[in-house]
Motif scaffolding. Structure first.
Motif, PDB file in Angstrom:
ATOM      1  N   GLU A 197     -27.001  37.666   2.441  1.00 16.18           N
ATOM      2  CA  GLU A 197     -25.730  38.335   2.177  1.00 16.18           C
ATOM      3  C   GLU A 197     -24.845  38.303   3.408  1.00 16.18           C
ATOM      4  O   GLU A 197     -25.290  38.651   4.498  1.00 16.18           O
ATOM      5  CB  GLU A 197     -26.046  39.780   1.787  1.00 16.18           C
ATOM      6  CG  GLU A 197     -24.846  40.587   1.430  1.00 16.18           C
ATOM      7  CD  GLU A 197     -25.275  41.979   0.956  1.00 16.18           C
ATOM      8  OE1 GLU A 197     -26.291  42.107   0.249  1.00 16.18           O
ATOM      9  OE2 GLU A 197     -24.588  42.937   1.323  1.00 16.18           O
ATOM     10  N   HIS A 252     -23.690  50.823  -7.724  1.00 13.73           N
ATOM     11  CA  HIS A 252     -24.565  51.952  -7.359  1.00 13.73           C
ATOM     12  C   HIS A 252     -24.013  53.295  -7.861  1.00 13.73           C
ATOM     13  O   HIS A 252     -24.777  54.226  -8.110  1.00 13.73           O
ATOM     14  CB  HIS A 252     -24.755  52.040  -5.842  1.00 13.73           C
ATOM     15  CG  HIS A 252     -25.176  50.773  -5.175  1.00 13.73           C
ATOM     16  ND1 HIS A 252     -25.921  49.800  -5.806  1.00 13.73           N
ATOM     17  CD2 HIS A 252     -24.959  50.306  -3.907  1.00 13.73           C
ATOM     18  CE1 HIS A 252     -26.133  48.797  -4.958  1.00 13.73           C
ATOM     19  NE2 HIS A 252     -25.563  49.079  -3.813  1.00 13.73           N
ATOM     20  N   HIS A 305     -16.595  42.183  -7.985  1.00 16.97           N
ATOM     21  CA  HIS A 305     -16.874  43.622  -7.910  1.00 16.97           C
ATOM     22  C   HIS A 305     -15.659  44.321  -8.477  1.00 16.97           C
ATOM     23  O   HIS A 305     -14.561  44.241  -7.914  1.00 16.97           O
ATOM     24  CB  HIS A 305     -17.080  44.073  -6.463  1.00 16.97           C
ATOM     25  CG  HIS A 305     -18.469  43.871  -5.964  1.00 16.97           C
ATOM     26  ND1 HIS A 305     -19.004  42.632  -5.740  1.00 16.97           N
ATOM     27  CD2 HIS A 305     -19.451  44.762  -5.635  1.00 16.97           C
ATOM     28  CE1 HIS A 305     -20.248  42.775  -5.300  1.00 16.97           C
ATOM     29  NE2 HIS A 305     -20.542  44.064  -5.218  1.00 16.97           N
TER      30      HIS A 305
HETATM   31  C1  GLC Z   1     -25.001  44.937  -0.947  1.00 13.13           C
HETATM   32  C2  GLC Z   1     -24.237  46.208  -1.132  1.00 13.13           C
HETATM   33  C3  GLC Z   1     -23.515  46.255  -2.419  1.00 13.13           C
HETATM   34  C4  GLC Z   1     -22.863  44.965  -2.806  1.00 13.13           C
HETATM   35  C5  GLC Z   1     -23.783  43.792  -2.621  1.00 13.13           C
HETATM   36  C6  GLC Z   1     -23.113  42.477  -2.896  1.00 13.13           C
HETATM   37  O1  GLC Z   1     -26.177  44.951  -1.651  1.00 13.13           O
HETATM   38  O2  GLC Z   1     -25.097  47.317  -1.121  1.00 13.13           O
HETATM   39  O3  GLC Z   1     -22.587  47.262  -2.359  1.00 13.13           O
HETATM   40  O4  GLC Z   1     -22.561  45.055  -4.135  1.00 13.13           O
HETATM   41  O5  GLC Z   1     -24.272  43.793  -1.329  1.00 13.13           O
HETATM   42  O6  GLC Z   1     -23.843  41.403  -2.404  1.00 13.13           O
END
Ligand code: GLC
Length: 462
Positions: free
Chosen positions: A288, A138, A64
């Motif tokens: 996640e 986003h 990220h």
């Molecule tokens: C979720 C969050 C986002 C992040 C992602 C990574 O979707 O909204 O911010 O990038 O997880 O897995």
């Protein structure tokens, strides 16, 4: 059983205590998962082949990197006005002032130390084999030179740099290093005026107007997003994976079927990960910040953060290598892949604490990787601290005993079932170890002088 839940809870408590971080910093945002029964095997043979190839890689990195990396705050979410404790924001400013400040970060983002070759070298050293990079999060800020917006790294102070088209250089460096390569792309775009229209307030993550009243606005958003996906897949490929985030906007909303049909002409077999939207365009599922509590019978990947956040933050409480290894082992035994979240610094490098931790993970994998890469899950896959994986040859099993940071090794390690026959080897030393079988129970005696780290035993199964 040390599942990911305890793995994460222990780490969060530890870092909250030592660094005094605020509660919202340690709250992960966890999306709903697709229903397991909704997995649809791809019809396209090349997609199935690529999925199988990807499942062999086991370990990847999710970068990220974006505007939020400049001050080192949570990725994008602080400009979304939802009242959630995991969305921290500077309380000395009004929401409107805050958004102005955030959008203004584009004029400060000048990563003159940008070194994608270093990123690739560090991740290769860690034993990773695939990578996903945020081309657009986003907040809508593009990390590539999109012809559909000026809101990008290539149009700010970094525009004079030869590497202003950042994503291209990231993808190239990782292809060069032999990785499978994927693009993260957020379907929602909070900077696009046809998604968050300036006429209205922006109270939620969703578009902020009624589509029925403004179909033309929505259509412009759809076209804009489809165009960006097409320019990205046509101009920056070939890709192995297209990782689409923001599941509250659907694939249909952005004409994903059309995008994929076109993209697969230049990226044959492209794996589509339309996250949390079960069906034909979610070729693998992505739990996640968690590991499923059991084996799953379809392709999946856990995405976990090395720190607490996805992006870079100052003095981040990174997890110990032992915990990364334990997570990789558990995920592999359950049949998944591990995608580890790492945030490059505002200058554009991977910082030293990350380099050091990942190096230790890589050291372990160089010695023990045959129990991870290209293995298959085995039906009896877990007993206490011992996890099992199987070699594709269908005869060799690996029993992996995972340790925690600072744990002293016991004198003996045992498990039930998955009984060995013949010789058993310890991969750390490459030498034979003694074991005894009593009914369903195996007990291995450990030699003296071993390094305290996760241990792998290789044997042929009965
Ligand atoms: C979720 C969050 C986002 C992040 C992602 C990574 O979707 O909204 O911010 O990038 O997880 O897995």
């Amino acid at each position: 059983m040390r599942t990911f839940r305890t793995w994460m809870a222990a780490g969060l408590m530890g870092c909250a205590a030592t660094l005094g971080v605020r509660a919202q910093d340690v709250q992960g945002f966890v999306h709903e998962q697709s229903d397991a029964s909704g997995y649809v095997w791809p019809e396209d043979r090349q997609v199935r082949e690529k999925l199988a190839e990807w499942q062999d890689q086991k370990f990847g990195v999710l970068f990220h990197w974006g505007l939020y990396s400049v001050p080192g705050i949570v990725e994008s979410w602080s400009i979304c006005s939802e009242d959630e404790e995991w969305i921290p924001r500077d309380t000395t400013m009004s929401y409107d002032e805050y958004k102005r400040w955030y959008w203004g970060l584009k004029d400060r983002f000048n990563p003159t130390g940008f070194a994608p070759e270093q990123w690739a070298a560090v991740m290769k050293d860690a034993g990773m084999r695939y990578m996903i990079f945020t081309t657009k999060h986003h907040d809508g800020f593009c990390m590539y030179d999109s012809k559909y917006t000026d809101f990008s790294i290539a149009r700010g102070p970094f525009r004079t740099n030869a590497r202003r088209d950042v994503a291209r250089h990231v993808f190239d460096a990782f292809r060069e290093a032999g990785f499978m390569v994927g693009a993260y792309f957020s379907k929602p775009d909070w900077h696009c005026p046809w998604y968050w229209h300036p006429y209205f307030a922006t109270p939620t993550r969703r578009h902020n107007y009624k589509k029925e009243r403004h179909p033309d606005w929505w259509q412009r958003y759809q076209t804009f997003t489809e165009n960006q996906l097409l320019e990205l897949t046509a101009g920056y490929g070939p890709f192995d994976i297209l990782w689409l985030d923001g599941g509250w906007v659907t694939g249909e909303d952005v004409h994903l079927d059309n995008v994929l049909a076109r993209a697969r002409q230049t990226s044959p077999g492209l794996i589509s990960v339309d996250r949390t939207i079960r069906g034909r365009n979610e070729n693998y599922q992505t739990p996640e910040r968690s590991i499923p509590d059991r084996q799953l019978s379809y392709p999946w990947e856990s995405c976990l953060t090395l720190s607490n956040d996805w992006g870079w933050t100052p003095n981040a409480p990174y997890k110990a290598p032992e915990r990364v290894i334990a997570a990789l082992v558990e995920v592999t035994a359950k049949g998944g892949c591990l995608l580890l979240g790492v945030g490059p610094t505002p200058e554009g490098t991977i910082e030293q604490p990350v380099v050091e931790r990942l190096h230790r993970v890589g050291e372990w994998l160089r010695q023990n990787g045959e129990a991870i890469y290209a293995t298959r899950p085995t039906p009896h896959y877990h007993d206490g601290h011992v996890w099992f994986t199987a070699n594709k040859d269908g005869r060799t099993l690996y029993a992996i005993y995972t340790v925690e940071e600072g744990e002293a090794l016991p004198a003996e390690i045992g498990w039930t079932k998955n009984l060995p026959k013949g010789k058993m080897y310890l991969l750390q030393t490459g030498k034979r170890v003694k074991y005894a079988v009593d009914g369903e129970r195996v007990t291995v005696s450990l030699p003296q002088g071993l390094r305290s780290e996760s241990l792998v035993f290789r044997f042929e199964a009965e």
